[in-house]
Design an enzyme around this catalytic site. Structure first.
Site, PDB file in Angstrom:
ATOM      1  N   ASP A   9      74.077  52.933  62.842  1.00 25.09           N
ATOM      2  CA  ASP A   9      74.424  53.380  61.482  1.00 25.09           C
ATOM      3  C   ASP A   9      75.339  52.346  60.815  1.00 25.09           C
ATOM      4  O   ASP A   9      76.477  52.622  60.447  1.00 25.09           O
ATOM      5  CB  ASP A   9      75.100  54.759  61.504  1.00 25.09           C
ATOM      6  CG  ASP A   9      76.428  54.778  62.247  1.00 25.09           C
ATOM      7  OD1 ASP A   9      77.285  55.636  61.897  1.00 25.09           O
ATOM      8  OD2 ASP A   9      76.647  53.917  63.135  1.00 25.09           O
ATOM      9  N   ASN A  58      77.814  56.460  59.286  1.00 26.15           N
ATOM     10  CA  ASN A  58      78.944  55.859  58.540  1.00 26.15           C
ATOM     11  C   ASN A  58      78.747  56.004  57.034  1.00 26.15           C
ATOM     12  O   ASN A  58      79.694  56.241  56.287  1.00 26.15           O
ATOM     13  CB  ASN A  58      79.069  54.382  58.883  1.00 26.15           C
ATOM     14  CG  ASN A  58      79.702  54.164  60.245  1.00 26.15           C
ATOM     15  OD1 ASN A  58      80.672  54.841  60.596  1.00 26.15           O
ATOM     16  ND2 ASN A  58      79.140  53.256  61.026  1.00 26.15           N
ATOM     17  N   THR A 102      74.509  53.505  68.661  1.00 22.10           N
ATOM     18  CA  THR A 102      75.885  53.286  68.196  1.00 22.10           C
ATOM     19  C   THR A 102      76.208  54.117  66.956  1.00 22.10           C
ATOM     20  O   THR A 102      77.154  53.815  66.225  1.00 22.10           O
ATOM     21  CB  THR A 102      76.116  51.788  67.878  1.00 22.10           C
ATOM     22  OG1 THR A 102      75.219  51.392  66.819  1.00 22.10           O
ATOM     23  CG2 THR A 102      75.875  50.920  69.102  1.00 22.10           C
ATOM     24  N   HIS A 106      84.230  49.212  68.714  1.00 24.76           N
ATOM     25  CA  HIS A 106      83.515  50.349  69.291  1.00 24.76           C
ATOM     26  C   HIS A 106      82.083  49.972  69.718  1.00 24.76           C
ATOM     27  O   HIS A 106      81.749  49.981  70.893  1.00 24.76           O
ATOM     28  CB  HIS A 106      83.417  51.488  68.267  1.00 24.76           C
ATOM     29  CG  HIS A 106      84.712  52.065  67.801  1.00 24.76           C
ATOM     30  ND1 HIS A 106      85.629  52.682  68.625  1.00 24.76           N
ATOM     31  CD2 HIS A 106      85.234  52.139  66.551  1.00 24.76           C
ATOM     32  CE1 HIS A 106      86.650  53.113  67.914  1.00 24.76           C
ATOM     33  NE2 HIS A 106      86.450  52.801  66.662  1.00 24.76           N
ATOM     34  N   ASP A 107      81.230  49.708  68.736  1.00 26.34           N
ATOM     35  CA  ASP A 107      79.795  49.558  69.007  1.00 26.34           C
ATOM     36  C   ASP A 107      79.447  48.330  69.844  1.00 26.34           C
ATOM     37  O   ASP A 107      78.556  48.412  70.714  1.00 26.34           O
ATOM     38  CB  ASP A 107      79.021  49.539  67.683  1.00 26.34           C
ATOM     39  CG  ASP A 107      79.153  50.864  66.952  1.00 26.34           C
ATOM     40  OD1 ASP A 107      78.948  50.891  65.723  1.00 26.34           O
ATOM     41  OD2 ASP A 107      79.477  51.875  67.599  1.00 26.34           O
ATOM     42  N   PHE A 117      83.701  60.449  65.975  1.00 27.97           N
ATOM     43  CA  PHE A 117      82.808  60.534  64.820  1.00 27.97           C
ATOM     44  C   PHE A 117      81.331  60.684  65.200  1.00 27.97           C
ATOM     45  O   PHE A 117      80.649  61.590  64.707  1.00 27.97           O
ATOM     46  CB  PHE A 117      82.997  59.279  63.946  1.00 27.97           C
ATOM     47  CG  PHE A 117      82.119  59.245  62.724  1.00 27.97           C
ATOM     48  CD1 PHE A 117      80.928  58.533  62.733  1.00 27.97           C
ATOM     49  CD2 PHE A 117      82.471  59.935  61.571  1.00 27.97           C
ATOM     50  CE1 PHE A 117      80.104  58.497  61.617  1.00 27.97           C
ATOM     51  CE2 PHE A 117      81.657  59.903  60.440  1.00 27.97           C
ATOM     52  CZ  PHE A 117      80.470  59.193  60.461  1.00 27.97           C
ATOM     53  N   ASN A 118      80.787  59.789  66.027  1.00 29.16           N
ATOM     54  CA  ASN A 118      79.343  59.826  66.307  1.00 29.16           C
ATOM     55  C   ASN A 118      78.913  61.158  66.909  1.00 29.16           C
ATOM     56  O   ASN A 118      77.834  61.668  66.603  1.00 29.16           O
ATOM     57  CB  ASN A 118      78.944  58.688  67.253  1.00 29.16           C
ATOM     58  CG  ASN A 118      78.933  57.342  66.576  1.00 29.16           C
ATOM     59  OD1 ASN A 118      78.815  57.266  65.351  1.00 29.16           O
ATOM     60  ND2 ASN A 118      79.077  56.283  67.352  1.00 29.16           N
ATOM     61  N   ASP A 153      78.683  48.300  63.978  1.00 31.61           N
ATOM     62  CA  ASP A 153      77.250  48.272  64.297  1.00 31.61           C
ATOM     63  C   ASP A 153      76.660  46.895  63.996  1.00 31.61           C
ATOM     64  O   ASP A 153      75.812  46.384  64.724  1.00 31.61           O
ATOM     65  CB  ASP A 153      76.491  49.303  63.459  1.00 31.61           C
ATOM     66  CG  ASP A 153      76.994  50.710  63.607  1.00 31.61           C
ATOM     67  OD1 ASP A 153      78.058  51.026  63.029  1.00 31.61           O
ATOM     68  OD2 ASP A 153      76.352  51.501  64.307  1.00 31.61           O
TER      69      ASP A 153
HETATM   70  O1  RIB Z   1      83.932  56.541  66.131  1.00 34.05           O
HETATM   71  C1  RIB Z   1      83.443  55.224  65.975  1.00 34.05           C
HETATM   72  C2  RIB Z   1      81.969  55.214  65.764  1.00 34.05           C
HETATM   73  O2  RIB Z   1      81.640  55.899  64.554  1.00 34.05           O
HETATM   74  C3  RIB Z   1      81.382  53.808  65.599  1.00 34.05           C
HETATM   75  O3  RIB Z   1      80.064  53.797  66.053  1.00 34.05           O
HETATM   76  C4  RIB Z   1      81.405  53.609  64.118  1.00 34.05           C
HETATM   77  O4  RIB Z   1      80.436  52.653  63.675  1.00 34.05           O
HETATM   78  C5  RIB Z   1      81.029  54.973  63.638  1.00 34.05           C
HETATM   79  O5  RIB Z   1      79.605  55.090  63.724  1.00 34.05           O
HETATM   80 CA    CA Z   2      78.283  53.062  64.532  1.00 31.62          CA
END
Ligand code: RIB
Ligand code: CA
Length: 313
Positions: free
Chosen positions: A14, A41, A125, A241-242, A166-167, A19
């Site tokens: 996303d 996102n 991701t 993160h990703d 979040f994801n 990403d």
């Molecule tokens: O919490 C972080 C994640 O949420 C990452 O993948 C960021 O790109 C968002 O998608």
């Molecule tokens: Ca992401």
């Protein structure tokens, strides 16, 4: 690593600043068969446009398939407060004429896995909506995937709420399907990704050492780092993160994992979207279903990222 040794990859994402870096790593260190996009996102139209932009920036000949515009059950929540309205705020995107290969990300995932039984490593991701729909459409792919590496969750904490990352929180029902599917699953949760922070020195390394791709990514990281600074750190820095979900597959020596039984909370008033890990120890815990990344060599990982981005020219 020769081309034939690099893992066959699918990347569901996303974009999203982090990403975008995951795309660069996956394309360089794997044989990237395709990119699929999901709402997260920013809405699907933007995540898909951003995936096409990154293919242009990186000079990739990789199909982009658009996927789910909304979670399975929940209302879509987005993260423009981090990634900006476009989802890739910071650098000026190049003009290009690229188009999506299809609007059937789920069908593409299923067809690709079935065409390469036992070979495809799926990296996710973003929210897991596309992956869950692929598993629901074709349960057989759970046994045909070589590996699944996700960025999502956190043990024990979240980033959108104290409990939920979040994801996972965008689509907990999808995450529940994925975590219960019996996949060869690796999880890059916040407990790991926050061990891998970039800062201004890393941005300067990109600026000093690289061509247009490194400059583009330096501008991405500058915007992304400032967004995190506004969350309270007041320092230009941020978690990668990703990219970690990619490196866990392409550079496994950089991470250590621990097997845990992890379930997704769906109904908690304060805990919906939480990745609940059974930490009670081998004697009492439920059988593991996830390899959770617990530590990583952050310095070496940053070296791989900087070298990769500057190698694009
Ligand atoms: O919490 C972080 C994640 O949420 C990452 O993948 C960021 O790109 C968002 O998608
Ligand atoms: Ca992401």
């Amino acid at each position: 690593m020769g081309a034939a040794d690099r893992p066959l990859l699918l990347l569901d994402c996303d974009p999203g600043h982090d990403d975008a870096l995951a795309i660069a790593l996956a394309a360089r260190h794997g044989r990237l068969l395709g990119i699929t996009t999901v709402a997260g996102n920013v809405p699907l139209e933007r995540t898909t446009a951003n995936a096409l932009v990154m293919c242009e920036v990186l000079g990739l000949d990789v199909p982009v398939h658009a996927g789910s515009p909304a979670p399975l059950v929940a209302e879509l929540r987005t993260a423009e407060f981090i990634h900006g309205a476009s989802g890739l705020e910071g650098p000026t995107p190049p003009a290009h004429a690229r188009q999506v290969a299809s609007n059937d990300a789920v069908g593409f995932i299923v067809e690709t896995v079935r065409a390469n039984p036992g070979e495809v490593c799926l990296i996710a991701t973003g929210p897991l909506t596309n992956v869950a729909l692929a598993l629901r459409t074709a349960p057989d792919i759970a046994q045909q995937l070589r590996a699944v590496s996700i960025m999502g969750g956190g043990i024990p904490w979240g980033n959108v709420t104290p409990a939920a990352e979040f994801n996972i929180l965008v689509d907990p029902e999808a995450a529940d399907i994925v975590f219960r599917a019996g996949l060869p699953l690796t999880m890059a949760g916040l407990n790991a990704t926050h061990q891998w922070m970039f800062d201004e020195t890393d941005i300067e390394r990109l600026r000093a050492g690289g061509g247009p791709v490194a400059q583009f990514c330096a501008e991405l990281l500058e915007y992304y780092g400032n967004a995190y600074a506004r969350l309270g750190s007041n320092r230009l820095e941020g978690p990668l993160h990703d990219p970690l979900a990619v490196l866990a597959l392409t550079h496994p020596a950089l991470v250590t994992t621990t097997p845990y039984h992890v379930v997704i909370e769906l109904t908690g008033t304060h805990t919906r979207g939480m990745t609940v890990a059974d930490l009670r120890g081998v004697a009492r815990a439920a059988p593991p279903n996830v390899e959770v990344i617990t530590t990583l060599h952050a310095g070496a990982a940053t070296g791989v990222l900087v070298e990769t981005l500057t190698s694009y020219g």
